[in-house]
Design a protein around this motif. Sequence first.
Motif, PDB file in Angstrom:
ATOM      1  N   PRO A 201       0.793  -1.234   0.000  1.00 23.78           N
ATOM      2  CA  PRO A 201       0.000   0.000   0.000  1.00 23.78           C
ATOM      3  C   PRO A 201       0.829   1.290   0.000  1.00 23.78           C
ATOM      4  O   PRO A 201       0.427   2.284  -0.572  1.00 23.78           O
ATOM      5  N   LYS A 202       1.991   1.274   0.625  1.00 25.99           N
ATOM      6  CA  LYS A 202       2.818   2.488   0.689  1.00 25.99           C
ATOM      7  C   LYS A 202       4.005   2.454  -0.271  1.00 25.99           C
ATOM      8  O   LYS A 202       4.925   3.251  -0.133  1.00 25.99           O
ATOM      9  N   ALA A 203       3.974   1.552  -1.241  1.00 26.34           N
ATOM     10  CA  ALA A 203       5.078   1.451  -2.202  1.00 26.34           C
ATOM     11  C   ALA A 203       5.144   2.706  -3.065  1.00 26.34           C
ATOM     12  O   ALA A 203       4.128   3.230  -3.507  1.00 26.34           O
ATOM     13  N   ARG A 204       6.348   3.189  -3.313  1.00 25.37           N
ATOM     14  CA  ARG A 204       6.531   4.375  -4.150  1.00 25.37           C
ATOM     15  C   ARG A 204       6.175   4.105  -5.603  1.00 25.37           C
ATOM     16  O   ARG A 204       5.722   4.989  -6.307  1.00 25.37           O
ATOM     17  N   ARG A 205       6.433   2.910  -6.051  1.00 26.46           N
ATOM     18  CA  ARG A 205       6.163   2.531  -7.440  1.00 26.46           C
ATOM     19  C   ARG A 205       5.023   1.525  -7.517  1.00 26.46           C
ATOM     20  O   ARG A 205       5.090   0.559  -8.274  1.00 26.46           O
ATOM     21  N   ARG A 206       3.995   1.762  -6.761  1.00 26.92           N
ATOM     22  CA  ARG A 206       2.875   0.824  -6.685  1.00 26.92           C
ATOM     23  C   ARG A 206       2.186   0.685  -8.040  1.00 26.92           C
ATOM     24  O   ARG A 206       1.929   1.663  -8.732  1.00 26.92           O
ATOM     25  N   ILE A 207       1.918  -0.544  -8.397  1.00 27.41           N
ATOM     26  CA  ILE A 207       1.225  -0.827  -9.649  1.00 27.41           C
ATOM     27  C   ILE A 207      -0.200  -0.286  -9.542  1.00 27.41           C
ATOM     28  O   ILE A 207      -0.860  -0.432  -8.515  1.00 27.41           O
ATOM     29  N   SER A 208      -0.676   0.327 -10.603  1.00 27.45           N
ATOM     30  CA  SER A 208      -1.982   0.982 -10.561  1.00 27.45           C
ATOM     31  C   SER A 208      -3.117   0.000 -10.853  1.00 27.45           C
ATOM     32  O   SER A 208      -2.913  -1.099 -11.357  1.00 27.45           O
ATOM     33  N   TRP A 209      -4.304   0.470 -10.520  1.00 25.06           N
ATOM     34  CA  TRP A 209      -5.519  -0.270 -10.802  1.00 25.06           C
ATOM     35  C   TRP A 209      -5.753  -0.244 -12.308  1.00 25.06           C
ATOM     36  O   TRP A 209      -5.489   0.784 -12.920  1.00 25.06           O
ATOM     37  N   PRO A 210      -6.199  -1.252 -12.971  1.00 28.56           N
ATOM     38  CA  PRO A 210      -6.674  -2.563 -12.523  1.00 28.56           C
ATOM     39  C   PRO A 210      -5.603  -3.636 -12.571  1.00 28.56           C
ATOM     40  O   PRO A 210      -5.893  -4.813 -12.399  1.00 28.56           O
ATOM     41  N   TRP A 211      -4.367  -3.235 -12.801  1.00 26.96           N
ATOM     42  CA  TRP A 211      -3.293  -4.223 -12.926  1.00 26.96           C
ATOM     43  C   TRP A 211      -2.896  -4.845 -11.591  1.00 26.96           C
ATOM     44  O   TRP A 211      -2.445  -5.993 -11.552  1.00 26.96           O
ATOM     45  N   ARG A 212      -3.036  -4.100 -10.513  1.00 27.07           N
ATOM     46  CA  ARG A 212      -2.587  -4.589  -9.205  1.00 27.07           C
ATOM     47  C   ARG A 212      -3.225  -5.918  -8.808  1.00 27.07           C
ATOM     48  O   ARG A 212      -2.515  -6.866  -8.463  1.00 27.07           O
ATOM     49  N   PRO A 213      -4.548  -6.072  -8.845  1.00 29.84           N
ATOM     50  CA  PRO A 213      -5.102  -7.377  -8.473  1.00 29.84           C
ATOM     51  C   PRO A 213      -4.733  -8.481  -9.464  1.00 29.84           C
ATOM     52  O   PRO A 213      -4.610  -9.643  -9.074  1.00 29.84           O
ATOM     53  N   LEU A 214      -4.512  -8.124 -10.708  1.00 31.04           N
ATOM     54  CA  LEU A 214      -4.127  -9.141 -11.693  1.00 31.04           C
ATOM     55  C   LEU A 214      -2.698  -9.615 -11.464  1.00 31.04           C
ATOM     56  O   LEU A 214      -2.398 -10.809 -11.597  1.00 31.04           O
ATOM     57  N   VAL A 215      -1.813  -8.687 -11.105  1.00 32.47           N
ATOM     58  CA  VAL A 215      -0.432  -9.078 -10.773  1.00 32.47           C
ATOM     59  C   VAL A 215      -0.427  -9.922  -9.504  1.00 32.47           C
ATOM     60  O   VAL A 215       0.304 -10.918  -9.408  1.00 32.47           O
ATOM     61  N   GLY A 216      -1.253  -9.532  -8.528  1.00 30.37           N
ATOM     62  CA  GLY A 216      -1.368 -10.333  -7.306  1.00 30.37           C
ATOM     63  C   GLY A 216      -1.863 -11.738  -7.605  1.00 30.37           C
ATOM     64  O   GLY A 216      -1.340 -12.724  -7.081  1.00 30.37           O
ATOM     65  N   LEU A 217      -2.870 -11.832  -8.472  1.00 37.09           N
ATOM     66  CA  LEU A 217      -3.377 -13.150  -8.870  1.00 37.09           C
ATOM     67  C   LEU A 217      -2.271 -13.976  -9.512  1.00 37.09           C
ATOM     68  O   LEU A 217      -2.095 -15.157  -9.178  1.00 37.09           O
ATOM     69  N   ALA A 218      -1.503 -13.369 -10.401  1.00 39.94           N
ATOM     70  CA  ALA A 218      -0.416 -14.096 -11.066  1.00 39.94           C
ATOM     71  C   ALA A 218       0.622 -14.584 -10.058  1.00 39.94           C
ATOM     72  O   ALA A 218       1.061 -15.742 -10.120  1.00 39.94           O
TER      73      ALA A 218
END
Length: 107
Positions: A52-69
């Motif tokens: 949640p506090k990552a400086r280079r956090r992946i944006s929505w909607p990619w974040r849940p898809l990367v988590g799923l992967a």
Amino acid sequence: MLHAALAFLLEVAALGAFWYIGSRLAPGAGGAVAGLVLAGAFAVAWGLFMAPKARRRISWPWRPLVGLAAFAAAGLAAAAFGQPLGLVLAVLALADTVLAFWLQRKY
């Protein structure tokens, strides 16, 4: 709140799965070290891009898809190395992703 608890559970389970996978790559102490390296690499990548506090956090909607992967890969690989609970991790990862998209649409 349920989604946050499930996401945390998946992160911890993925760490364990990656350690398990690494520990099966080499016998004895080499396996333990490989497990720590693999789990550590996952933790660093997660902290850099998904936390949640990552400086280079992946944006929505990619974040849940990367988590799923990431979670599905950990679960399926653990299952391939003989840990049947890995399949539970993969199924929960899919449920978490569906829940994330459902919550995004609802609110």
